[in-house]
Design a protein around this motif. Structure first.
Motif, PDB file in Angstrom:
ATOM      1  N   ALA A 182       0.838  -1.201   0.000  1.00  0.00           N
ATOM      2  CA  ALA A 182       0.000   0.000   0.000  1.00  0.00           C
ATOM      3  C   ALA A 182       0.871   1.249   0.000  1.00  0.00           C
ATOM      4  O   ALA A 182       1.974   1.248   0.544  1.00  0.00           O
ATOM      5  N   PRO A 183       0.393   2.346  -0.598  1.00  0.00           N
ATOM      6  CA  PRO A 183       1.145   3.604  -0.548  1.00  0.00           C
ATOM      7  C   PRO A 183       1.153   4.177   0.865  1.00  0.00           C
ATOM      8  O   PRO A 183       0.253   3.910   1.661  1.00  0.00           O
ATOM      9  N   SER A 184       2.172   4.963   1.169  1.00  0.00           N
ATOM     10  CA  SER A 184       2.247   5.608   2.483  1.00  0.00           C
ATOM     11  C   SER A 184       1.276   6.783   2.544  1.00  0.00           C
ATOM     12  O   SER A 184       1.012   7.432   1.531  1.00  0.00           O
ATOM     13  N   PRO A 185       0.731   7.040   3.738  1.00  0.00           N
ATOM     14  CA  PRO A 185       0.917   6.318   4.996  1.00  0.00           C
ATOM     15  C   PRO A 185       0.116   5.019   5.024  1.00  0.00           C
ATOM     16  O   PRO A 185      -1.051   4.997   4.625  1.00  0.00           O
ATOM     17  N   THR A 186       0.757   3.963   5.499  1.00  0.00           N
ATOM     18  CA  THR A 186       0.108   2.655   5.512  1.00  0.00           C
ATOM     19  C   THR A 186      -0.810   2.466   6.715  1.00  0.00           C
ATOM     20  O   THR A 186      -1.678   1.592   6.697  1.00  0.00           O
ATOM     21  N   ARG A 187      -0.613   3.251   7.775  1.00  0.00           N
ATOM     22  CA  ARG A 187      -1.521   3.173   8.927  1.00  0.00           C
ATOM     23  C   ARG A 187      -2.714   4.082   8.650  1.00  0.00           C
ATOM     24  O   ARG A 187      -2.582   5.303   8.616  1.00  0.00           O
ATOM     25  N   HIS A 188      -3.860   3.481   8.444  1.00  0.00           N
ATOM     26  CA  HIS A 188      -5.053   4.241   8.096  1.00  0.00           C
ATOM     27  C   HIS A 188      -5.665   4.856   9.351  1.00  0.00           C
ATOM     28  O   HIS A 188      -5.927   4.155  10.337  1.00  0.00           O
ATOM     29  N   LEU A 189      -5.903   6.148   9.310  1.00  0.00           N
ATOM     30  CA  LEU A 189      -6.548   6.805  10.445  1.00  0.00           C
ATOM     31  C   LEU A 189      -7.952   6.261  10.682  1.00  0.00           C
ATOM     32  O   LEU A 189      -8.445   6.268  11.810  1.00  0.00           O
ATOM     33  N   SER A 190      -8.588   5.765   9.630  1.00  0.00           N
ATOM     34  CA  SER A 190      -9.911   5.152   9.805  1.00  0.00           C
ATOM     35  C   SER A 190      -9.818   3.913  10.690  1.00  0.00           C
ATOM     36  O   SER A 190     -10.714   3.647  11.504  1.00  0.00           O
ATOM     37  N   ALA A 191      -8.724   3.146  10.558  1.00  0.00           N
ATOM     38  CA  ALA A 191      -8.532   1.971  11.411  1.00  0.00           C
ATOM     39  C   ALA A 191      -8.298   2.391  12.857  1.00  0.00           C
ATOM     40  O   ALA A 191      -8.846   1.788  13.792  1.00  0.00           O
TER      41      ALA A 191
END
Length: 231
Positions: A182-191
């Protein structure tokens, strides 16, 4: 609304969410300037919704593992907000945030974060139950070789750390494995928002006075050199 903050790595992110659903968000690549960037970004986001800190319902923070100084910046900011407004806090593991988008696929998920010095921070999850991770392998820091020894053959590898070891992974993992590139950022704020909301619903709030980041590695401070002999 809940305020979500992630300063785990150089990819920083903040969001406002209503019952775990993102209303506004901002992510950016910080060149180790979290101290100067995050607080103004939070104030800007609040201003867009005409909100103040005391009007929030809770704060959700990604608690690490991650960069030592970046995590301290985020947590210090949260503690200041809580002290001023008495808000509940939910702490969510950064590896859990990386893994959460993939756990519904019915396979083990191994999120990776760069831990420096050729190592990775990682864990293996088989799913989540009411926002709590079902852990196959606990969070730790090690080499990629140790990750591959522990991971089942059909593991989904994800996270910011993949970019550091992509070639090695592609050449060594089983054909059953998947690399989530996945493109950065990989940590999704939705998660982060969803996990934080589930934490609020199930009463998994943290005590801000004792809350500490999950560093998994201390600050990168070199040992002092021995004094030179004077001849």
């Amino acid at each position: 609304m809940e305020l979500c903050i992630d300063t785990s790595t150089r990819w920083a992110g903040i969001a406002l969410a209503q019952d775990g659903v993102i209303a506004r968000e901002a992510s950016w690549y910080s060149r180790q300037n979290h101290t100067m960037e995050v607080a103004p970004a939070v104030q800007h986001l609040l201003g867009l919704e005409s909100l103040t800190i005391p009007e929030l319902s809770a704060i959700v923070i990604a608690i690490g593992p991650g960069n030592f100084s970046a995590l301290r910046t985020g947590l210090s900011l949260v503690k200041g907000f809580v002290q001023a407004a008495g808000l509940p806090v939910v702490a969510v593991g950064s590896l859990e945030v990386e893994a959460y988008p993939y756990v519904g696929l019915g396979r083990p998920v191994c999120p990776l974060l760069d831990a420096g010095r050729g190592n990775l921070a990682w864990a293996i999850y088989e799913g989540f139950k009411e926002g709590e991770p079902l852990v196959l392998t606990e969070e730790q820091v090690s080499t990629l070789e140790e990750v591959l020894r522990a991971a089942p053959s059909n593991t989904i590898y994800c996270g910011e750390g993949i970019s550091k070891v992509r070639e090695e992974l592609e050449s060594q993992v089983s054909l059953e494995a998947t690399l989530a590139l996945a493109p950065s950022p990989t940590r999704h704020l939705s998660a982060l928002a969803q996990l934080g909301h589930l934490g609020l619903q199930t009463g998994r709030t943290a005590d801000p006075a004792t809350l500490q980041p999950r560093y998994l590695r201390g600050p990168a401070i070199s040992k002092p050199k021995p004094p030179k002999r004077i001849k």
